[in-house]
Structure formats: structure tokens, C-alpha cells
Design an enzyme around this catalytic site. Structure first.
Site, PDB file in Angstrom:
ATOM      1  CD  GLN A 127      -2.366   1.190   2.875  1.00 51.19           C
ATOM      2  OE1 GLN A 127      -1.798   0.630   3.813  1.00 51.19           O
ATOM      3  NE2 GLN A 127      -3.516   1.801   3.016  1.00 51.19           N
ATOM      4  N   GLY A 128       0.947   1.939  -1.133  1.00 52.19           N
ATOM      5  CA  GLY A 128       1.795   3.128  -1.236  1.00 52.19           C
ATOM      6  C   GLY A 128       0.985   4.396  -1.012  1.00 52.19           C
TER       7      GLY A 128
ATOM      8  CB  SER B   9       2.664   7.015   4.442  1.00 52.90           C
ATOM      9  OG  SER B   9       1.559   6.532   5.144  1.00 52.90           O
TER      10      SER B   9
ATOM     11  CD  GLU C 288      -4.775   0.574   6.685  1.00 53.10           C
ATOM     12  OE1 GLU C 288      -5.042   1.532   5.947  1.00 53.10           O
ATOM     13  OE2 GLU C 288      -3.623   0.295   7.074  1.00 53.10           O
TER      14      GLU C 288
HETATM   15  C1  LIG Z   1       4.034  -0.305  11.495  1.00 52.01           C
HETATM   16  C2  LIG Z   1       3.570   0.669  10.455  1.00 52.01           C
HETATM   17  C3  LIG Z   1       3.238   0.211   9.200  1.00 52.01           C
HETATM   18  C4  LIG Z   1       2.810   1.106   8.216  1.00 52.01           C
HETATM   19  N1  LIG Z   1       2.532   0.623   6.960  1.00 52.01           N
HETATM   20  C5  LIG Z   1       2.161   1.491   5.996  1.00 52.01           C
HETATM   21  C6  LIG Z   1       1.922   1.020   4.656  1.00 52.01           C
HETATM   22  O1  LIG Z   1       2.026  -0.169   4.354  1.00 52.01           O
HETATM   23  N2  LIG Z   1       1.584   1.926   3.717  1.00 52.01           N
HETATM   24  C7  LIG Z   1       1.449   3.257   3.992  1.00 52.01           C
HETATM   25  O2  LIG Z   1       1.111   4.019   3.096  1.00 52.01           O
HETATM   26  N3  LIG Z   1       1.692   3.747   5.235  1.00 52.01           N
HETATM   27  C8  LIG Z   1       2.041   2.892   6.237  1.00 52.01           C
HETATM   28  N4  LIG Z   1       2.298   3.370   7.507  1.00 52.01           N
HETATM   29  C9  LIG Z   1       2.285   4.807   7.738  1.00 52.01           C
HETATM   30  C10 LIG Z   1       1.091   5.310   8.537  1.00 52.01           C
HETATM   31  O3  LIG Z   1      -0.085   5.263   7.770  1.00 52.01           O
HETATM   32  C11 LIG Z   1       1.430   6.734   8.986  1.00 52.01           C
HETATM   33  O4  LIG Z   1       2.545   6.667   9.854  1.00 52.01           O
HETATM   34  C12 LIG Z   1       0.278   7.416   9.663  1.00 52.01           C
HETATM   35  O5  LIG Z   1      -0.728   7.711   8.734  1.00 52.01           O
HETATM   36  C13 LIG Z   1       0.702   8.714  10.383  1.00 52.01           C
HETATM   37  O6  LIG Z   1       1.360   9.556   9.502  1.00 52.01           O
HETATM   38  P1  LIG Z   1       2.788  10.205   9.860  1.00 52.01           P
HETATM   39  O7  LIG Z   1       3.676   9.110  10.350  1.00 52.01           O
HETATM   40  O8  LIG Z   1       3.224  11.003   8.693  1.00 52.01           O
HETATM   41  O9  LIG Z   1       2.491  11.152  11.086  1.00 52.01           O
HETATM   42  P2  LIG Z   1       1.851  12.615  11.044  1.00 52.01           P
HETATM   43  O10 LIG Z   1       0.617  12.582  10.202  1.00 52.01           O
HETATM   44  O11 LIG Z   1       2.896  13.588  10.680  1.00 52.01           O
HETATM   45  O12 LIG Z   1       1.408  12.819  12.537  1.00 52.01           O
HETATM   46  C14 LIG Z   1       2.339  13.189  13.560  1.00 52.01           C
HETATM   47  C15 LIG Z   1       1.548  13.381  14.850  1.00 52.01           C
HETATM   48  O13 LIG Z   1       0.598  14.463  14.683  1.00 52.01           O
HETATM   49  C16 LIG Z   1      -0.726  14.018  14.969  1.00 52.01           C
HETATM   50  N5  LIG Z   1      -1.686  14.662  14.060  1.00 52.01           N
HETATM   51  C17 LIG Z   1      -1.575  14.764  12.710  1.00 52.01           C
HETATM   52  N6  LIG Z   1      -2.662  15.403  12.216  1.00 52.01           N
HETATM   53  C18 LIG Z   1      -3.463  15.700  13.268  1.00 52.01           C
HETATM   54  C19 LIG Z   1      -4.736  16.341  13.405  1.00 52.01           C
HETATM   55  N7  LIG Z   1      -5.401  16.797  12.340  1.00 52.01           N
HETATM   56  N8  LIG Z   1      -5.265  16.450  14.654  1.00 52.01           N
HETATM   57  C20 LIG Z   1      -4.616  15.951  15.751  1.00 52.01           C
HETATM   58  N9  LIG Z   1      -3.396  15.348  15.683  1.00 52.01           N
HETATM   59  C21 LIG Z   1      -2.838  15.220  14.458  1.00 52.01           C
HETATM   60  C22 LIG Z   1      -0.698  12.524  14.712  1.00 52.01           C
HETATM   61  O14 LIG Z   1      -1.733  11.836  15.425  1.00 52.01           O
HETATM   62  C23 LIG Z   1       0.706  12.148  15.215  1.00 52.01           C
HETATM   63  O15 LIG Z   1       0.689  12.014  16.608  1.00 52.01           O
HETATM   64  C24 LIG Z   1       2.713   2.498   8.510  1.00 52.01           C
HETATM   65  C25 LIG Z   1       3.033   2.959   9.795  1.00 52.01           C
HETATM   66  C26 LIG Z   1       3.470   2.070  10.752  1.00 52.01           C
HETATM   67  C27 LIG Z   1       3.827   2.596  12.111  1.00 52.01           C
END
Ligand SMILES: Cc1cc2nc3c(=O)[nH]c(=O)nc-3n(C[C@H](O)[C@H](O)[C@H](O)COP(=O)(O)OP(=O)(O)OC[C@H]3O[C@@H](n4cnc5c(N)ncnc54)[C@H](O)[C@@H]3O)c2cc1C
Length: 375
Positions: free
Chosen positions: A123-124, A126, A241
Site C-alpha cells: 500500500q503506497g 504515506s 483497513e
Molecule cells: C508499522 C507501520 C506500518 C505502516 N505501513 C504502511 C503502509 O504499508 N503503507 C502506507 O502508506 N503507510 C504505512 N504506515 C504509515 C502510517 O499510515 C502513517 O505513519 C500514519 O498515517 C501517520 O502519519 P505520519 O507518520 O506522517 O504522522 P503525522 O501525520 O505527521 O502525525 C504526527 C503526529 O501528529 C498528529 N496529528 C496529525 N494530524 C493531526 C490532526 N489533524 N489532529 C490531531 N493530531 C494530528 C498525529 O496523530 C501524530 O501524533 C505504517 C506505519 C506504521 C507505524
């Protein structure tokens, strides 16, 4: 709500349980590798147990959501929960979106191979600047005549190093308004221009990756749901999901609770009373998670909207499991339990409040859409 199974559902559970005992359990190690899980998926696929609820005209079993829950629970019981199955990205996330938004050609091209776990998907979604704010993806799709070219980068892509195909949300236009400038595309991972760089986690494994795209070829027929209409397709995969595999999580966590209770039972020190109270509270939470998963299943079976319940359950299981692992780790330290196991599980549980939508994002959804709070 009546939680009793009908005779047909009970019969299905018995059939699945004995099929798993005959076909999966004998060859499954205690700690299955990716290859072990994929081999199990292929057997499940060949037996028709993957895509069991897809409409029959698309090669599925045509069964209702209760049957998916039974399969989910029984698979977890033998150590192959859907939440860890290599087939989950294709069968549980992509397939519902293809069935809802894909063309008949896309269904014919991808569903049979996905059901047999012949294609492993990743799943691409993020990117470094697009996680919670997914609509901010910057990977770019350029028109190249009879096909498109994709350039950019993705991050945290689970099992990309094992995948043959990727479904991705990418930018289709620089000018169109937000949410109307995104394409949901499918592309072959094994082609020039795709670079995969593993990311090692604190647990020591490298399950997810960074991806880099340099003019990667995307066929026109592999854009799902319209060139600038990828957002709605992505939202269907996000909903799926948060909804799939909930009972297998409940089953796995309930077994961990039982294992912690067994360690506590051996212990005679002063912390015992505190741990027993925490075990009781965790048992109550797990029962709530199970019942809320049943509620989602029965609403879906009745053809009713599940609303934001998947967000409630996602928030509930991820926070409860983290508390469960806090306790498991603490008890193991004090009682001489298997520290490798409890520390690894503790570390893994930290990721659960991030993937599939962070806890803060789930709280926003619940606050705005369920409780009617202002944005
Ligand atoms: C084990 C694991 C597997 C994963 N596998 C995949 C995968 O296969 N494919 C894929 O595409 N992605 C994958 N991900 C990524 C995952 O979807 C993202 O990490 C997630 O969506 C959060 O995005 P970010 O890490 O950029 O954090 P950010 O979005 O930058 O968030 C940082 C912090 O800010 C908070 N925050 C952000 N926006 C708001 C808001 N509007 N209100 C309140 N708080 C907020 C968040 O809750 C978090 O605490 C995976 C992540 C993990 C940990």
C-alpha cells in the site's frame, strides 16, 4: 443483539476449524515467517477461503460478513491472523475498493490472482509530508501518451520488498482543487525506476520500506475510479483497513491476557493485587472490543451503515493492547518471564496507535462525526 450462531454458521466454523487443523497447523512453526504465512495464504486461497465474502461473479464465495468474522477468528486461533497475512493488503484493503470503484477489466485482471495470493500487494499511501494529511501526497503522475509515468517517494510501505504490485495514491494534477487532484493507481513493482530501501525497526526486523519512483510506468487501464477521483477509492481502502481482522486481534490479545494471568498466578509479591485489578480492567476492555466487532459485523450483515464504529474500535484495540503489553512486560520482568517475547510485543504495540490512522485522527473522527463537536 443475538450472538448465537445459526446452524449454518456453526457448521461453517466446524468445517473451517477442521480444515485448518488438517492443512495449516501441521506445517506452521510457532513463529511463522513471511514465507510461512504466504504459504498458508496460498492454501487458504486455493480452498476458496480468501475473498469468501466477495460477490460470486467476481470469483468470491458470496457469503456475508459473519462468515468473514468466523474465518478471521478461526485463522487467529491457529496463529495466522488476517492482521499479519501477506494477502491482507490485496484481499482486505484493495479488493473492497476495486469491487466498489474498479472497472470489470480491473476486477477480471486482479481479483482471481489476489484471491489465490499469487500477487502480493503493498500500500503506497504515506509520504514524508503526507501521513495523517494523506491528501497532501506529492508523488506525481505525468501523462506519457498511451501510459503514465510516476515520480516521487513513499515511506513506511509494509512488505514492499516482498510485493509484486503496489496500489498507490498519487497526484494527478497540479492545478485542480484539493481532493480532486489525486489518482489511485496500480503498478508493477518489478520494473526499472522502482527503488526499495528497507527501514529497520526497534524490534530488529525490516518489515517496512522507503520507495523511490523514477519515471515508473503506469498503464492507463490501471487507474482506478477515474483519473482525478482517486480520493474516494483511497477512502474505501482506509475504511476497509479499519474494519478487517478485528476479531483476530481480539483473539490474539485475549490469549496474551491469559498468558499474563498465568504469570501473575505464580507470583506472591506485593504487586499481585495491583496487577489483578489491571487484568480485570483489561478483560473488560477486551470484552467491549469483541462486542463492538460483533456489532460492526451484524450491522454490515444487515446492510446498515457502520458509521464511525470502526474508528471507535480501532482506537479501543490499539490503546488497550498497549496497556496490555505494558502489563505483560512489567510482569515478565518481575516474574522471570520470556523477556524477548514481551519486549518485542511491547515494541510492536507502539506502532498500533499510528498505522491505519493515528489515535488523534480517530479521536477527531469520533468527535466530529459521532459526537457532533466543532472542528
Ligand atoms: C508499522 C507501520 C506500518 C505502516 N505501513 C504502511 C503502509 O504499508 N503503507 C502506507 O502508506 N503507510 C504505512 N504506515 C504509515 C502510517 O499510515 C502513517 O505513519 C500514519 O498515517 C501517520 O502519519 P505520519 O507518520 O506522517 O504522522 P503525522 O501525520 O505527521 O502525525 C504526527 C503526529 O501528529 C498528529 N496529528 C496529525 N494530524 C493531526 C490532526 N489533524 N489532529 C490531531 N493530531 C494530528 C498525529 O496523530 C501524530 O501524533 C505504517 C506505519 C506504521 C507505524
Amino acid at each position: 443483539m443475538n450472538l448465537d450462531e445459526t446452524p449454518e454458521e456453526a457448521g461453517f466454523r466446524t468445517t473451517v476449524r477442521s480444515w485448518l487443523a488438517d492443512n495449516i497447523t501441521p506445517n506452521l512453526p510457532t513463529e511463522p515467517s513471511f514465507a510461512d504465512r504466504l504459504a498458508a495464504d496460498r492454501k487458504l486461497g486455493a480452498a476458496g477461503y480468501i475473498g469468501y465474502t466477495w460477490p460470486a461473479e467476481f470469483g468470491g464465495g458470496g457469503a456475508g460478513p459473519v462468515y468473514a468474522s468466523i474465518l478471521d477468528e478461526e485463522c487467529a486461533r491457529v496463529g495466522i491472523p488476517r492482521s499479519l497475512a501477506p494477502s491482507r493488503f490485496g484481499a482486505d484493503l484493495l479488493a473492497p475498493a476495486l469491487i466498489a470503484h474498479g472497472s470489470l477489466e480491473q476486477l477480471a485482471e486482479f481479483l482471481p490472482r489476489t484471491r489465490r495470493a499469487d500477487i502480493v500487494w503493498c500500500q503506497g499511501f504515506s509520504e514524508p509530508e503526507a501521513g495523517s494529511d494523506l491528501a497532501n501526497v506529492q508523488s506525481r503522475l505525468d501523462d506519457a501518451g498511451d501510459h503514465f509515468r510516476l515520480s516521487g517517494a513513499k515511506i513506511w510501505t509494509t512488505q514492499a520488498h516482498e510485493a509484486q504490485w503496489c496500489f498507490a495514491l498519487v497526484r494527478s494534477s497540479r492545478d485542480a482543487p484539493r481532493h480532486h487532484n489525486l489518482a489511485f493507481v496500480l503498478f508493477d513493482m518489478q520494473q526499472p525506476g522502482v527503488t526499495i530501501r528497507p527501514l529497520r525497526r526497534l524490534t530488529g526486523d525490516a518489515e517496512f520500506n522507503e520507495l523511490f519512483f523514477d519515471q515508473v510506468r503506469v498503464e492507463r487501464r490501471h487507474v482506478v475510479g477515474g483519473l482525478h477521483d482517486g480520493w474516494k477509492v483511497a477512502m474505501t481502502t482506509m475504511g476497509a483497513e479499519r474494519s478487517y481482522g478485528q476479531l483476530s486481534r481480539y483473539r490474539a490479545y485475549a490469549e496474551q491476557l491469559t498468558a499474563i494471568a498465568a504469570m501473575v498466578r505464580q507470583y506472591r509479591g506485593e504487586r499481585r493485587r495491583v496487577w489483578e485489578v489491571e487484568l480485570g480492567m483489561l478483560a473488560a476492555d477486551l470484552t467491549g472490543i469483541r462486542d463492538s466487532s460483533y456489532k460492526i459485523t451484524s450491522l454490515a450483515a444487515a446492510g446498515e451503515s457502520v458509521g464511525v464504529l470502526p474508528s471507535v474500535t480501532k482506537l479501543w484495540w490499539s490503546t488497550t493492547h498497549q496497556r496490555l503489553m505494558d502489563l505483560g512486560h512489567e510482569v515478565a520482568v518481575e516474574t522471570g518471564g520470556d523477556l524477548d517475547f514481551w519486549l518485542t510485543e511491547w515494541l510492536r504495540s507502539r506502532a498500533e496507535s499510528i498505522y491505519a490512522g493515528t489515535s488523534q485522527v480517530q479521536r477527531n473522527i469520533i468527535g466530529e462525526r459521532m459526537l457532533g463537536l466543532p472542528r
